[in-house]
Design an enzyme around this catalytic site. Sequence first.
Site, PDB file in Angstrom:
ATOM      1  CD  GLU A 267      34.403  23.128 -50.602  1.00  0.00           C
ATOM      2  OE1 GLU A 267      34.677  22.766 -51.729  1.00  0.00           O
ATOM      3  OE2 GLU A 267      33.357  23.313 -50.263  1.00  0.00           O
ATOM      4  CB  CYS A 301      31.517  23.839 -53.925  1.00  0.00           C
ATOM      5  SG  CYS A 301      30.980  22.986 -53.212  1.00  0.00           S
TER       6      CYS A 301
END
Length: 500
Positions: A267, A301
């Site tokens: 990720e 993110c």
Amino acid sequence: MAESNGNSETQFQIPKIKFTKLFINGEFVDSVSGNTFETIDPRNEEVIARISEGDKEDVDLAVKAAREAFDDGPWPRLSPSERRRIMLKFADLIVENAEEIAALDAMDAGKLFAPVKNMDIPAAAEVIRYYAGAADKIHGTTLKMSCELQGYTLLEPIGVVGHIIPWNFPTQMFVMKVGPALAAGCTMIVKPAEQTPLSALYYAQLAKQAGVPDGVINVVTGFGSTAGAALCSHMDVDKISFTGSTEVGRLVMQAAALSNLKPVSLELGGKSPFIVFDDVDVDKVAPLALVGILYNKGEICVAGSRLFIQEGIYDKFVKKLEEMAKTWVVGDPFDPNSHQGPQVDKKQYERVLSYIEHGKREGAKLLTGGNALDRKGYFIEPTIFIDVEDDMTIAKEEIFGPVLAVMKFKTVEEVIKRANCTNYGLAAGVMTNDLNIANTVSRSIRAGVIWINCYFAFDPDCPYGGYKCSGFERDLGMEGLHKYLQVKSVATPIYNSPWL
Ligand SMILES: NC(=O)C1=CN([C@@H]2O[C@H](COP(=O)(O)OP(=O)(O)OC[C@H]3O[C@@H](n4cnc5c(N)ncnc54)[C@H](OP(=O)(O)O)[C@@H]3O)[C@@H](O)[C@H]2O)C=CC1
Ligand SMILES: CCCCCC/C=C/C(=O)O
């Protein structure tokens, strides 16, 4: 921007740091080398504590403990309902200790104390509860074999997992990785980021208190290039679940490939577009766009770091952003008036400031901010650049800070093309009241998560993760559980069955 200088210490007693050593096989232990490293408070650049510095030898010990706990220990063999009971107890303990854990994350990562205590930690406990509820619903399927065979699949725990987690959400990252792996019956080693080791150690002892057997959760604090790398190349680790930069994600895959070909889930970073069409209510959507970049000081993110505004409302929207940014309070994360704390460490602080300089140099127009705060600590003003061009550095690279790149667009087709013109593909926001536009854009954007008329809509049941260089596999949801399981197909002949 406003600045808070509230005296946080009068409002909250900072807790004593209880856990600073590696957690291996159910015990807090010094590192084999005896080395330690400092964890720094980004509010004032002072040392919070010295933490044991684990490296390869410590990783070996932690993996040995996890291996034995998997191969011979009770956890993978417990009835699922017993696993669920222990995980629910773990979740309760998290909530009971929310204030202390929130203080650890606020000190270590510069996160806002009150929202972490009141929202993030209860939400983290919910993630553990979600996966506790899944523990007794893990099953394969009965197969429709094409000849006289009876076939079925079993979902088995993948084994010993290495979780490598970043510093931006120390609590959420811990539960998103550990929760599903526990439910699956795996054992694990967690390598927290060097900047934020405190809450992971705290969670490890809460898990033990809840009844998680020794060796099931191990925490090796230390550096990525030593402890993290050792975990990725270890022959006895069966899976790596990584969240962090795209650059390190590549190293993780390489190490996995060159060792035992362990599967990895990644990720990684993002440069997510937040797209606003002419038909929206500017007063409602502009606050969302601002939070889309400034939440957690931009250290997330999925930050909506590229704001595309359709030309009809561009000027009005920009004016609203400017007004709101002026009332945005940057200051001590323990001060309830603060909206934004300090960046996590000196490296990130300098990195963000250097991107701001890039923006200025490349000719983007500075609407607000653009500077560090003139005080100790890693505080940066909320910074909005307007009239940004797609090829400017601030429009292309992940900044991971409170820096927004605002761009104007004309048509649906144009914005889809420009939004997709990135190596990343993590998330996107689509703001419109037109259902057809919402459907077209959400299906056209090459990203793992699309939020329509909302942003940061995380939920335990909603998988998230990336396309392209933002990674693969998913955290959360049932996908977040299945990555810790492997499929075994079983077939046996059947005779004299009335049907296949
Ligand atoms: N997707 C996301 O959520 C995140 C993205 N990022 C992006 O990455 C940029 C840099 O941040 P940074 O902290 O350097 O992120 P990293 O990718 O370096 O760190 C993430 C984790 O990986 C570990 N690590 C570092 N090197 C290795 C290695 N060779 N093998 C195994 N593990 C390793 C780190 O350990 P240690 O910290 O101890 O060195 C940390 O636990 C940010 O500015 C942001 O753009 C960063 C964090 C989270
Ligand atoms: C259930 C809430 C999860 C929040 C996770 C946010 C993490 C984002 C990141 O990877 O930066």
